[in-house]
Scaffold this active site. Structure first.
Site, PDB file in Angstrom:
ATOM      1  N   GLY A  64      26.544  83.079  59.664  1.00 57.47           N
ATOM      2  CA  GLY A  64      25.890  82.471  60.818  1.00 57.47           C
ATOM      3  C   GLY A  64      25.022  83.460  61.564  1.00 57.47           C
ATOM      4  CB  SER A  94      20.340  80.892  65.535  1.00 57.75           C
ATOM      5  OG  SER A  94      21.494  80.159  65.160  1.00 57.75           O
ATOM      6  CG  ASP A 101      26.986  73.537  53.596  1.00 55.47           C
ATOM      7  OD1 ASP A 101      27.796  73.956  54.454  1.00 55.47           O
ATOM      8  OD2 ASP A 101      26.852  72.336  53.329  1.00 55.47           O
ATOM      9  CB  SER A 129      36.046  80.331  71.228  1.00 51.34           C
ATOM     10  OG  SER A 129      35.788  79.713  72.473  1.00 51.34           O
ATOM     11  CE1 TYR A 141      33.736  76.220  68.074  1.00 50.82           C
ATOM     12  CE2 TYR A 141      34.929  76.321  70.153  1.00 50.82           C
ATOM     13  CZ  TYR A 141      34.023  76.877  69.259  1.00 50.82           C
ATOM     14  OH  TYR A 141      33.413  78.076  69.558  1.00 50.82           O
ATOM     15  CB  ALA A 173      38.859  75.616  64.106  1.00 53.96           C
ATOM     16  CE  LYS A 174      35.252  79.154  67.031  1.00 54.33           C
ATOM     17  NZ  LYS A 174      34.575  80.193  66.246  1.00 54.33           N
TER      18      LYS A 174
END
Length: 255
Positions: free
Chosen positions: A19, A22, A70, A149, A162, A165-166
């Site tokens: 990733g 950006s 991907d 996160s 999300y 997952a974090k």
């Protein structure tokens, strides 16, 4: 803003960033390029990634190697890692940064959405690490840095798949650290707060929301993508050689 610190041991190091085209990832790509590392980065957004590679080549004379893949396609991910290794040599610094933080409500989540979310936000962290471990062993060690996160730490309720997952990334980090430590491969995590990327500003930042959030930070300033670079360079470098299985929270002291 890039950190002023220089880590001499990172020069010519083979670095792979997921990733990296950006947002926070682009700042990390630039940070390692500025250190003189041999950087490869994987991203699905081709135009933006090529623009970044061109810009960094012009600025530093050290072009990062862009790989389109991907990350939900594990075979494509493995092929991209193999290509990075053939270009830059065995990866000794892996930064698992890629993520997708779409907001979603508990009542709207389907099985397919849940599985797709984990396929972006958790699964690639493991399989990218698996793909580089052999080279790290051959090189005598390495550093894996997993981006998580603070969202799951502060009970953020509008993106449960999300945040799951974090949280899982912390468990993965500790498990891999315990397994790979004897082979001098360190595994740590970085947990950013609310970083003001272009994506955040476009989709979710409001003046009122940002003002309220700033009041929760001990340092009441906006977190920027460049603020993640220094901590990541530190964890990648030999300056942190005995630091593993840890999560470094970079959130301005969010309460």
């Amino acid at each position: 803003m890039m950190p002023s610190a220089v880590f001499p041991d990172l020069k010519n190091r083979s670095v792979l960033i997921t990733g990296g085209g950006s947002g926070i990832g682009a700042a990390l790509t630039e940070g390692f390029v500025a250190q003189g590392a041999r950087v490869a980065f994987i991203d699905i957004a081709e135009a933006a990634s090529q623009d970044l590679a061109n810009a960094l080549d012009n600025k530093y004379g050290n072009r990062p190697f862009y790989l389109k893949a991907d990350l939900t396609d594990i075979e494509a991910l493995r092929n991209a890692v193999a290509t990075a290794i053939s270009k830059n040599g065995p990866v000794t610094v892996l930064v698992n940064n890629a993520a997708w933080d779409d907001r979603h409500d508990i009542d709207d989540v389907t099985e397919n959405y849940w599985d797709g979310n984990q396929a972006i936000n958790l699964r690639p962290h493991f399989f990218t690490a698996q793909a580089v471990v052999s080279g790290m062993r051959t090189a005598g060690g390495g550093s894996i840095i997993n981006f998580t996160s603070i969202s799951f730490m502060i009970n953020q309720g509008n993106l449960p798949a999300y945040t799951a997952a974090k949280a899982g990334i912390i468990g993965l980090t500790k498990g891999l650290a315990g397994r790979l430590g004897p082979e001098k491969i360190r595994v740590n995590a970085i947990a950013p707060g609310w970083v003001m990327t272009e994506r955040q500003r476009t989709h979710w930042v409001t003046e009122e929301g940002l003002e309220a959030y700033m009041k929760r930070q001990a340092i009441p300033e906006e977190l920027l993508p460049g603020d993640m670079v220094g901590p990541c360079l530190f964890l990648a470098s030999d300056a942190s050689r005995m630091l593993t299985a840890q999560t470094l929270i970079v959130d301005g002291g969010c309460l």
